[in-house]
Design a protein around this motif. Structure first.
Motif, PDB file in Angstrom:
ATOM      1  N   VAL A   1     -40.019  12.798 -12.820  1.00 41.62           N
ATOM      2  CA  VAL A   1     -39.680  11.544 -12.868  1.00 41.62           C
ATOM      3  C   VAL A   1     -38.923  10.821 -14.092  1.00 41.62           C
ATOM      4  CG1 VAL A   1     -41.018   9.408 -12.853  1.00 41.62           C
ATOM      5  CG2 VAL A   1     -41.898  11.369 -11.508  1.00 41.62           C
ATOM      6  N   GLY A   2     -39.152  11.236 -15.121  1.00 46.90           N
ATOM      7  CA  GLY A   2     -38.562  10.924 -16.430  1.00 46.90           C
ATOM      8  C   GLY A   2     -36.821  11.245 -16.191  1.00 46.90           C
ATOM      9  N   VAL A   3     -36.501  12.355 -15.625  1.00 41.84           N
ATOM     10  CA  VAL A   3     -35.221  12.647 -15.364  1.00 41.84           C
ATOM     11  C   VAL A   3     -34.558  11.719 -14.374  1.00 41.84           C
ATOM     12  CG1 VAL A   3     -33.437  14.405 -14.471  1.00 41.84           C
ATOM     13  CG2 VAL A   3     -35.422  14.996 -16.222  1.00 41.84           C
TER      14      VAL A   3
ATOM     15  N   VAL B   1     -39.446  12.058 -22.199  1.00 38.56           N
ATOM     16  CA  VAL B   1     -40.237  12.935 -21.231  1.00 38.56           C
ATOM     17  C   VAL B   1     -41.150  13.849 -22.291  1.00 38.56           C
ATOM     18  CG1 VAL B   1     -39.884  15.253 -19.911  1.00 38.56           C
ATOM     19  CG2 VAL B   1     -38.244  13.496 -19.608  1.00 38.56           C
ATOM     20  N   THR B   2     -40.764  14.340 -23.473  1.00 38.01           N
ATOM     21  CA  THR B   2     -41.628  14.941 -24.333  1.00 38.01           C
ATOM     22  C   THR B   2     -43.029  13.894 -24.717  1.00 38.01           C
ATOM     23  OG1 THR B   2     -39.706  16.015 -25.292  1.00 38.01           O
ATOM     24  CG2 THR B   2     -41.889  16.007 -26.581  1.00 38.01           C
ATOM     25  N   ILE B   3     -42.663  12.495 -24.909  1.00 36.46           N
ATOM     26  CA  ILE B   3     -43.700  11.784 -25.071  1.00 36.46           C
ATOM     27  C   ILE B   3     -44.559  11.789 -23.940  1.00 36.46           C
ATOM     28  CG2 ILE B   3     -44.374   9.401 -25.507  1.00 36.46           C
ATOM     29  CD1 ILE B   3     -41.753   8.973 -26.857  1.00 36.46           C
ATOM     30  N   ALA B   4     -44.338  11.794 -22.790  1.00 37.31           N
ATOM     31  CA  ALA B   4     -45.161  11.601 -21.816  1.00 37.31           C
ATOM     32  C   ALA B   4     -45.862  13.080 -21.287  1.00 37.31           C
ATOM     33  CB  ALA B   4     -44.359  11.383 -20.166  1.00 37.31           C
ATOM     34  N   LEU B   5     -45.259  14.183 -21.599  1.00 30.87           N
ATOM     35  CA  LEU B   5     -45.945  15.428 -21.035  1.00 30.87           C
ATOM     36  C   LEU B   5     -47.026  15.691 -22.508  1.00 30.87           C
ATOM     37  CD1 LEU B   5     -42.711  17.379 -20.635  1.00 30.87           C
ATOM     38  CD2 LEU B   5     -44.743  17.234 -19.155  1.00 30.87           C
ATOM     39  N   ALA B   6     -46.475  15.156 -23.905  1.00 33.18           N
ATOM     40  CA  ALA B   6     -47.797  15.391 -24.743  1.00 33.18           C
ATOM     41  C   ALA B   6     -48.879  14.528 -24.535  1.00 33.18           C
ATOM     42  CB  ALA B   6     -46.991  14.872 -26.155  1.00 33.18           C
TER      43      ALA B   6
ATOM     44  N   GLN C   1     -55.469   6.921 -16.612  1.00 38.32           N
ATOM     45  CA  GLN C   1     -55.206   5.403 -16.551  1.00 38.32           C
ATOM     46  C   GLN C   1     -56.294   4.813 -15.971  1.00 38.32           C
ATOM     47  OE1 GLN C   1     -51.744   6.414 -14.349  1.00 38.32           O
ATOM     48  NE2 GLN C   1     -50.231   6.175 -16.413  1.00 38.32           N
ATOM     49  N   ARG C   2     -56.746   3.607 -16.414  1.00 39.61           N
ATOM     50  CA  ARG C   2     -57.855   2.960 -15.850  1.00 39.61           C
ATOM     51  C   ARG C   2     -57.464   1.686 -14.919  1.00 39.61           C
ATOM     52  NH1 ARG C   2     -61.520   0.687 -20.538  1.00 39.61           N
ATOM     53  NH2 ARG C   2     -62.743   0.114 -18.409  1.00 39.61           N
ATOM     54  N   PRO C   3     -57.797   1.782 -13.501  1.00 32.60           N
ATOM     55  CA  PRO C   3     -57.527   0.812 -12.783  1.00 32.60           C
ATOM     56  C   PRO C   3     -57.847  -0.614 -13.122  1.00 32.60           C
ATOM     57  CG  PRO C   3     -58.298   2.692 -11.407  1.00 32.60           C
ATOM     58  CD  PRO C   3     -58.569   2.942 -13.038  1.00 32.60           C
ATOM     59  N   SER C   4     -59.110  -0.484 -13.821  1.00 35.14           N
ATOM     60  CA  SER C   4     -59.648  -2.087 -14.185  1.00 35.14           C
ATOM     61  C   SER C   4     -58.778  -2.645 -15.353  1.00 35.14           C
ATOM     62  CB  SER C   4     -61.078  -1.616 -14.862  1.00 35.14           C
ATOM     63  OG  SER C   4     -61.032  -0.742 -15.944  1.00 35.14           O
ATOM     64  N   MET C   5     -57.827  -1.828 -15.996  1.00 35.08           N
ATOM     65  CA  MET C   5     -56.994  -2.051 -16.983  1.00 35.08           C
ATOM     66  C   MET C   5     -55.727  -2.570 -16.539  1.00 35.08           C
ATOM     67  SD  MET C   5     -58.786  -2.641 -19.572  1.00 35.08           S
ATOM     68  CE  MET C   5     -57.843  -2.882 -20.989  1.00 35.08           C
ATOM     69  N   GLY C   6     -55.311  -2.587 -15.111  1.00 31.33           N
ATOM     70  CA  GLY C   6     -54.067  -3.098 -14.641  1.00 31.33           C
ATOM     71  C   GLY C   6     -53.021  -1.887 -14.496  1.00 31.33           C
ATOM     72  N   TRP C   7     -53.677  -0.586 -14.326  1.00 27.20           N
ATOM     73  CA  TRP C   7     -52.719   0.663 -14.062  1.00 27.20           C
ATOM     74  C   TRP C   7     -52.609   0.879 -12.649  1.00 27.20           C
ATOM     75  CZ3 TRP C   7     -50.048   2.878 -17.696  1.00 27.20           C
ATOM     76  CH2 TRP C   7     -50.250   2.832 -19.014  1.00 27.20           C
TER      77      TRP C   7
ATOM     78  N   GLY D   1     -44.545   7.438 -13.517  1.00 25.68           N
ATOM     79  CA  GLY D   1     -43.683   6.417 -13.178  1.00 25.68           C
ATOM     80  C   GLY D   1     -43.936   5.109 -14.023  1.00 25.68           C
ATOM     81  N   ILE D   2     -45.361   4.927 -13.811  1.00 32.00           N
ATOM     82  CA  ILE D   2     -45.597   3.663 -14.530  1.00 32.00           C
ATOM     83  C   ILE D   2     -45.951   3.767 -16.082  1.00 32.00           C
ATOM     84  CG2 ILE D   2     -48.138   4.024 -14.382  1.00 32.00           C
ATOM     85  CD1 ILE D   2     -48.452   0.915 -13.714  1.00 32.00           C
ATOM     86  N   PHE D   3     -46.118   5.148 -16.540  1.00 33.60           N
ATOM     87  CA  PHE D   3     -46.210   5.498 -17.724  1.00 33.60           C
ATOM     88  C   PHE D   3     -45.030   5.294 -18.553  1.00 33.60           C
ATOM     89  CE2 PHE D   3     -45.651   8.213 -21.289  1.00 33.60           C
ATOM     90  CZ  PHE D   3     -46.760   8.075 -22.220  1.00 33.60           C
ATOM     91  N   TYR D   4     -44.016   5.867 -17.734  1.00 40.63           N
ATOM     92  CA  TYR D   4     -42.458   5.530 -18.304  1.00 40.63           C
ATOM     93  C   TYR D   4     -41.995   4.131 -18.376  1.00 40.63           C
ATOM     94  CZ  TYR D   4     -41.440  10.646 -17.943  1.00 40.63           C
ATOM     95  OH  TYR D   4     -41.568  12.069 -18.308  1.00 40.63           O
ATOM     96  N   ASP D   5     -42.553   3.236 -17.312  1.00 43.13           N
ATOM     97  CA  ASP D   5     -42.221   1.829 -17.259  1.00 43.13           C
ATOM     98  C   ASP D   5     -42.754   1.045 -18.527  1.00 43.13           C
ATOM     99  OD1 ASP D   5     -40.879   2.355 -14.757  1.00 43.13           O
ATOM    100  OD2 ASP D   5     -42.450   1.550 -13.574  1.00 43.13           O
ATOM    101  N   ARG D   6     -43.770   1.598 -18.867  1.00 42.94           N
ATOM    102  CA  ARG D   6     -44.530   0.915 -19.915  1.00 42.94           C
ATOM    103  C   ARG D   6     -43.990   1.437 -21.319  1.00 42.94           C
ATOM    104  NH1 ARG D   6     -50.888  -0.831 -18.556  1.00 42.94           N
ATOM    105  NH2 ARG D   6     -50.161  -1.753 -16.507  1.00 42.94           N
TER     106      ARG D   6
END
Length: 322
Positions: free
Chosen positions: A80-82, A91-96, A120-126, A140-145
């Protein structure tokens, strides 16, 4: 009074003993060969990068061992990062982060309503529970943020991850940076991923595989290989269970990086997708052989060049079990 006759001692039978030993040795040799080729045994995956590729000289690892489940999830996070065109640092940040939060497992539970690879918590808007349990969406949403954080690539990894996650243990991410670096290099860099274990026995679904590749990578750098490109009876017979893509003209470095990622993603998902073989460049991966390592097929004029399942330059060919 006659002496009670004693039983005569049984004579050893050296020929029978020797024959038994030969049978045992033959069986041991068979199982050693099976283990060496990894035609049997427990499935496993290993990501590796060349020596000297670590981010720090004292603590970084050159390999990282995983279950097929963990390998598939790591591959999806990297893919997804690529596909988003993000640098290796993202990508390294996401994997760690995913190693810390879930050990690369798609968890259906967690602290309060935390779910999935990144907890990720649905109650926190994820997103909805169904969305955060989808590895493609979650990555995808991790990278977006992450990319919303100004200068994230220059921050210490634990700081960048914490600004996205808001974890109660903000220093926990840093210890996974060496392993995440290895995974990034294996999936999208100069390293490789090998997955060993038994070859699949169930038929794969080429439509499902095509749909997943398109969902992750889109059609920005690659197009499906045209029908009839691979001549000969092998190509014709395998086409229904083959998924092949080729880099578009002028795809450049982005195309090459995506090709590498697609090939390693396919190997990491070989168990779940029932993939028999992946061909990319002048190498090939074959399920149940060579302890899951990529094998050199040779170049033009060399041994292996006549294999009808070889890939052409810039092409990835994935063969599913049928």
């Amino acid at each position: 009074m006659s002496e009670t006759p004693r039983p005569r001692p049984r004579r050893r039978r050296p020929l029978r003993t020797a024959a038994g030993l030969l049978v045992l040795l033959a069986l041991a040799g068979y199982f050693l060969v099976q283990h060496a080729s990894n035609g049997g045994g427990a499935p496993f995956c290993t990501a590796s990068v060349r020596e000297g590729a670590e981010p720090s000289p004292e603590g970084a690892r050159r390999s990282y061992e995983m279950t097929p489940e963990q390998a598939g999830n790591a591959a999806t996070i990297a893919a997804v990062g690529v596909a988003k065109g993000l640098p290796d640092r993202a990508v390294t940040i996401a994997l760690a982060t995913a190693i810390q939060e879930s050990s690369l497992r798609n968890l259906d539970h967690g602290d309060r309503d935390s779910l999935g690879l990144f907890q990720q918590r649905p109650s926190m808007g994820w997103g909805t529970p169904e969305q955060v349990m989808d590895p493609v969406y979650a990555a995808g949403i991790f990278y977006d943020r992450l990319v919303e954080i100004k200068g994230y690539a220059k921050l210490p990894l634990t700081d960048a991850a914490q600004r996205v996650q808001r974890s109660g243990f903000p220093q926990a991410y840093a210890k996974h940076e060496p392993d995440a670096f290895v995974l990034t290099g294996a999936f999208a860099g100069d390293g490789e991923v090998r997955c060993g274990g038994p070859a699949p026995t169930r038929a794969g679904d080429p439509r499902k595989l095509r749909a997943e590749l398109t969902r992750i990578f889109g059609e920005g750098t690659h197009t499906p290989t045209p029908e009839g490109r691979h001549g000969g009876p092998e190509g014709a017979a395998a086409r229904a269970f083959e998924v092949a893509l080729v880099e578009k003209q002028n795809a450049g470095e982005a195309g090459a990086r995506t090709s590498q990622m697609m090939a390693q993603w396919a190997v990491a998902h070989s168990r779940g997708m029932n993939i028999d073989r992946v061909s990319y460049g002048w190498k090939g991966w074959i399920a149940g052989q060579a302890e899951g390592r990529w094998q050199d097929k040779g170049g033009p004029g060399k041994s292996g060049d006549g294999d009808p399942r070889n890939a052409e330059p810039g092409e990835i060919r994935i063969f599913l079990h049928r």
